[in-house]
Design a protein around this motif. Structure first.
Motif, short mmCIF file in Angstrom:
data_model
loop_
_atom_site.label_atom_id
_atom_site.label_comp_id
_atom_site.label_asym_id
_atom_site.label_seq_id
_atom_site.Cartn_x
_atom_site.Cartn_y
_atom_site.Cartn_z
N VAL A 129 0.84 -1.20 0.00
CA VAL A 129 0.00 0.00 0.00
C VAL A 129 0.88 1.25 0.00
O VAL A 129 0.62 2.21 -0.75
N GLU A 130 1.92 1.25 0.82
CA GLU A 130 2.82 2.40 0.88
C GLU A 130 3.48 2.65 -0.47
O GLU A 130 3.65 3.80 -0.88
N GLN A 131 3.85 1.60 -1.16
CA GLN A 131 4.51 1.75 -2.46
C GLN A 131 3.54 2.27 -3.52
O GLN A 131 3.86 3.22 -4.23
N ILE A 132 2.37 1.66 -3.63
CA ILE A 132 1.47 2.04 -4.72
C ILE A 132 0.76 3.37 -4.48
O ILE A 132 0.16 3.91 -5.40
N THR A 133 0.87 3.91 -3.27
CA THR A 133 0.35 5.26 -3.04
C THR A 133 1.47 6.29 -3.13
O THR A 133 1.25 7.47 -2.84
N ASP A 134 2.65 5.88 -3.56
CA ASP A 134 3.75 6.79 -3.87
C ASP A 134 3.72 7.01 -5.38
O ASP A 134 3.90 6.06 -6.15
N PRO A 135 3.45 8.25 -5.83
CA PRO A 135 3.30 8.50 -7.27
C PRO A 135 4.48 8.03 -8.12
O PRO A 135 4.28 7.49 -9.20
N GLU A 136 5.71 8.20 -7.64
CA GLU A 136 6.86 7.76 -8.43
C GLU A 136 6.87 6.24 -8.55
O GLU A 136 7.05 5.70 -9.64
N TYR A 137 6.68 5.54 -7.43
CA TYR A 137 6.68 4.08 -7.47
C TYR A 137 5.56 3.55 -8.36
O TYR A 137 5.79 2.67 -9.20
N SER A 138 4.34 4.07 -8.16
CA SER A 138 3.20 3.54 -8.93
C SER A 138 3.37 3.79 -10.43
O SER A 138 3.02 2.94 -11.24
N THR A 139 3.92 4.95 -10.78
CA THR A 139 4.17 5.24 -12.19
C THR A 139 5.23 4.30 -12.75
O THR A 139 5.07 3.75 -13.84
N THR A 140 6.30 4.11 -11.98
CA THR A 140 7.36 3.20 -12.42
C THR A 140 6.82 1.78 -12.60
O THR A 140 7.17 1.10 -13.57
N ALA A 141 5.95 1.35 -11.69
CA ALA A 141 5.35 0.01 -11.82
C ALA A 141 4.48 -0.07 -13.07
O ALA A 141 4.53 -1.06 -13.81
N PHE A 142 3.69 0.99 -13.33
CA PHE A 142 2.87 1.00 -14.55
C PHE A 142 3.76 0.95 -15.79
O PHE A 142 3.52 0.19 -16.72
N LEU A 143 4.81 1.78 -15.80
CA LEU A 143 5.71 1.83 -16.96
C LEU A 143 6.44 0.51 -17.18
O LEU A 143 6.69 0.12 -18.32
N LYS A 144 6.78 -0.16 -16.08
CA LYS A 144 7.41 -1.48 -16.21
C LYS A 144 6.46 -2.43 -16.94
O LYS A 144 6.88 -3.19 -17.82
N GLY A 145 5.18 -2.38 -16.59
CA GLY A 145 4.19 -3.19 -17.29
C GLY A 145 4.05 -2.78 -18.74
O GLY A 145 3.94 -3.62 -19.63
N LEU A 146 4.06 -1.47 -18.99
CA LEU A 146 3.92 -0.96 -20.36
C LEU A 146 5.09 -1.42 -21.24
O LEU A 146 4.89 -1.81 -22.39
N LYS A 147 6.30 -1.38 -20.68
CA LYS A 147 7.48 -1.82 -21.44
C LYS A 147 7.37 -3.28 -21.89
O LYS A 147 7.95 -3.66 -22.89
N GLN A 148 6.61 -4.07 -21.15
CA GLN A 148 6.46 -5.49 -21.47
C GLN A 148 5.42 -5.75 -22.55
O GLN A 148 5.27 -6.88 -23.02
N VAL A 149 4.70 -4.71 -22.96
CA VAL A 149 3.68 -4.84 -24.00
C VAL A 149 4.36 -4.64 -25.35
O VAL A 149 4.78 -3.52 -25.68
N ASP A 150 4.49 -5.70 -26.12
CA ASP A 150 5.13 -5.60 -27.43
C ASP A 150 4.37 -4.62 -28.31
O ASP A 150 3.15 -4.74 -28.50
#
Length: 190
Positions: A129-150
């Motif tokens: 919860v602490e991580q995903i409510t941190d805007p930098e962390y949550s964005t980085t997590a989203f972008l990591k997922g986006l990078k995996q989309v061919d």
């Protein structure tokens, strides 16, 4: 040859006029969502909206917290080494998921245990919860997922966002593409 050139010039002038009409002022009410007609060609150019917008567009006025979250998403996108298009996809996704508000647990109004800008779920492995409510962390997590989309760079925004988010409403991301592109254009170099 001259007829073709004249038609091309008139077509570009028409697009410039249409772009000016659709890029006008934002709605006066902060809580309201304003819908505009779809634009067939991007006002922001190929880099921010390579496919033009898909469907009606929504727009909200942002408060200081929401604007700070836009800037945090852009900063995280740059830190991840990704371009403006990635920021547009990220901001449009956060507009749909949370209206750019860093949401905590909403009790019965919550979608399972979804939280933060992207409504990510700790139970689905997005982080604590602490991580995903941190805007930098949550964005980085989203972008990591986006990078995996061919081929995400060549997809319509809503398809790229949906592939990462797996939403029950996959087409809803598209309505925020123009505002997201406008925000990236406004804040990318600030």
């Amino acid at each position: 040859m001259n007829t073709i050139l004249a038609k091309s010039i008139l077509g570009v002038a028409g697009l410039a006029f249409t772009g000016g009409v659709f890029a006008g002022p934002v709605a006066a009410h902060a809580a309201d969502t304003t819908h505009t007609k779809p634009v067939s060609v991007s006002v922001q150019g190929d880099k921010l909206i390579p496919h033009g917008v898909q469907g009606e567009q929504s727009r909200i006025d942002l408060n200081d917290e929401q604007t700070a979250n836009v800037k945090a998403i852009i900063a995280a996108t740059k830190k991840a080494g990704m371009d403006e298009r990635a920021a547009v996809v990220s901001i449009a996704t956060a507009l749909q998921e949370s209206k750019l508000e860093n949401l905590g647990h909403l009790g019965d109004r919550n979608d399972h245990d979804s939280q933060g800008l992207f409504q990510q779920r700790p139970s689905s492995g997005w982080g604590t919860v602490e991580q995903i409510t941190d805007p930098e962390y949550s964005t980085t997590a989203f972008l990591k997922g986006l990078k995996q989309v061919d081929g995400w760079q060549d997809m319509p925004l809503t398809k790229a966002a949906q592939t990462v988010q797996v939403s029950a409403y996959p087409d809803h991301y598209a309505q925020w593409e123009q505002q997201a592109a406008d925000l990236v254009a406004q804040h990318w170099n600030s």
